[in-house]
Design a protein around this motif. Structure first.
Motif, PDB file in Angstrom:
ATOM      1  N   ALA A 163       0.831  -1.203   0.000  1.00  0.00           N
ATOM      2  CA  ALA A 163       0.000   0.000   0.000  1.00  0.00           C
ATOM      3  C   ALA A 163       0.866   1.253   0.000  1.00  0.00           C
ATOM      4  CB  ALA A 163      -0.921  -0.008   1.209  1.00  0.00           C
ATOM      5  N   LEU A 164       2.005   1.199   0.699  1.00  0.00           N
ATOM      6  CA  LEU A 164       2.908   2.340   0.738  1.00  0.00           C
ATOM      7  C   LEU A 164       3.493   2.612  -0.639  1.00  0.00           C
ATOM      8  CD1 LEU A 164       4.392   4.472   2.406  1.00  0.00           C
ATOM      9  CD2 LEU A 164       6.170   2.779   2.810  1.00  0.00           C
ATOM     10  N   LEU A 165       3.821   1.542  -1.359  1.00  0.00           N
ATOM     11  CA  LEU A 165       4.363   1.682  -2.702  1.00  0.00           C
ATOM     12  C   LEU A 165       3.330   2.308  -3.630  1.00  0.00           C
ATOM     13  CD1 LEU A 165       6.794   1.136  -4.524  1.00  0.00           C
ATOM     14  CD2 LEU A 165       5.845  -1.101  -4.990  1.00  0.00           C
ATOM     15  N   ASN A 166       2.075   1.899  -3.513  1.00  0.00           N
ATOM     16  CA  ASN A 166       1.018   2.478  -4.338  1.00  0.00           C
ATOM     17  C   ASN A 166       0.776   3.943  -3.984  1.00  0.00           C
ATOM     18  OD1 ASN A 166       0.623   0.162  -5.786  1.00  0.00           O
ATOM     19  ND2 ASN A 166      -0.962  -0.619  -4.408  1.00  0.00           N
ATOM     20  N   ALA A 167       0.824   4.270  -2.698  1.00  0.00           N
ATOM     21  CA  ALA A 167       0.648   5.655  -2.270  1.00  0.00           C
ATOM     22  C   ALA A 167       1.787   6.520  -2.793  1.00  0.00           C
ATOM     23  CB  ALA A 167       0.572   5.728  -0.750  1.00  0.00           C
ATOM     24  N   ARG A 168       2.983   5.967  -2.786  1.00  0.00           N
ATOM     25  CA  ARG A 168       4.147   6.688  -3.310  1.00  0.00           C
ATOM     26  C   ARG A 168       3.994   6.931  -4.808  1.00  0.00           C
ATOM     27  NH1 ARG A 168       9.572   4.151  -1.084  1.00  0.00           N
ATOM     28  NH2 ARG A 168       8.950   4.874   0.935  1.00  0.00           N
ATOM     29  N   ASN A 169       3.557   5.905  -5.531  1.00  0.00           N
ATOM     30  CA  ASN A 169       3.350   6.050  -6.974  1.00  0.00           C
ATOM     31  C   ASN A 169       2.290   7.102  -7.277  1.00  0.00           C
ATOM     32  OD1 ASN A 169       5.262   4.182  -7.657  1.00  0.00           O
ATOM     33  ND2 ASN A 169       3.824   2.489  -7.888  1.00  0.00           N
ATOM     34  N   ILE A 170       1.226   7.107  -6.497  1.00  0.00           N
ATOM     35  CA  ILE A 170       0.155   8.085  -6.692  1.00  0.00           C
ATOM     36  C   ILE A 170       0.688   9.492  -6.456  1.00  0.00           C
ATOM     37  CG2 ILE A 170      -2.057   8.911  -5.774  1.00  0.00           C
ATOM     38  CD1 ILE A 170      -2.776   5.952  -5.301  1.00  0.00           C
TER      39      ILE A 170
END
Length: 127
Positions: A2-9
């Protein structure tokens, strides 16, 4: 994950806003955008120039050794170029080559052979 997706966003959002801002600036004030880009490039160039000068002075011995090597290489190339031009115009005969070889000095070093223990067997007790 989830952190990786938040970073990508977050990264994609910032990129989108940057492109949107540059696009609007290009439409509203193209000369201002060009001037700002040129000033930024000039500042980066000056910082890079100062950085290179400062570190080339700090290295000291390494850069002087490199300069000395390059100077010696240039002199060697000049010497080889002179020899190749003179060698093409004047080729020595076989008798002249043999005269040069006969004038070589013999080595003045007195060498002696030291006997080693290669063929002698060891008389040690085996365990």
């Amino acid at each position: 994950m989830a952190l990786l997706n938040a970073r990508n966003i977050l990264v994609f959002t910032l990129l989108f806003l940057a492109i949107l801002g540059l696009g609007s600036w290009l439409i509203e004030n193209p000369l201002g955008l060009l001037r700002n880009i040129l000033v930024t490039a000039a500042v980066i160039g000056i910082i890079y120039f100062i950085y290179r000068r400062w570190f080339s002075k700090r290295r000291g011995a390494g850069s002087t050794e490199q300069r000395a090597f390059l100077k010696a290489a240039k002199q060697s190339k000049k010497r080889l170029k002179k020899k190749s031009t003179t060698a093409k115009s004047h080729r020595p005969t076989v008798s002249q080559l043999s005269k040069k070889r006969s004038h070589r000095k013999k080595s003045s070093a007195n060498l002696t052979v030291i006997e080693g223990k290669k063929n002698k067997k060891n008389n040690r007790a085996s365990f």
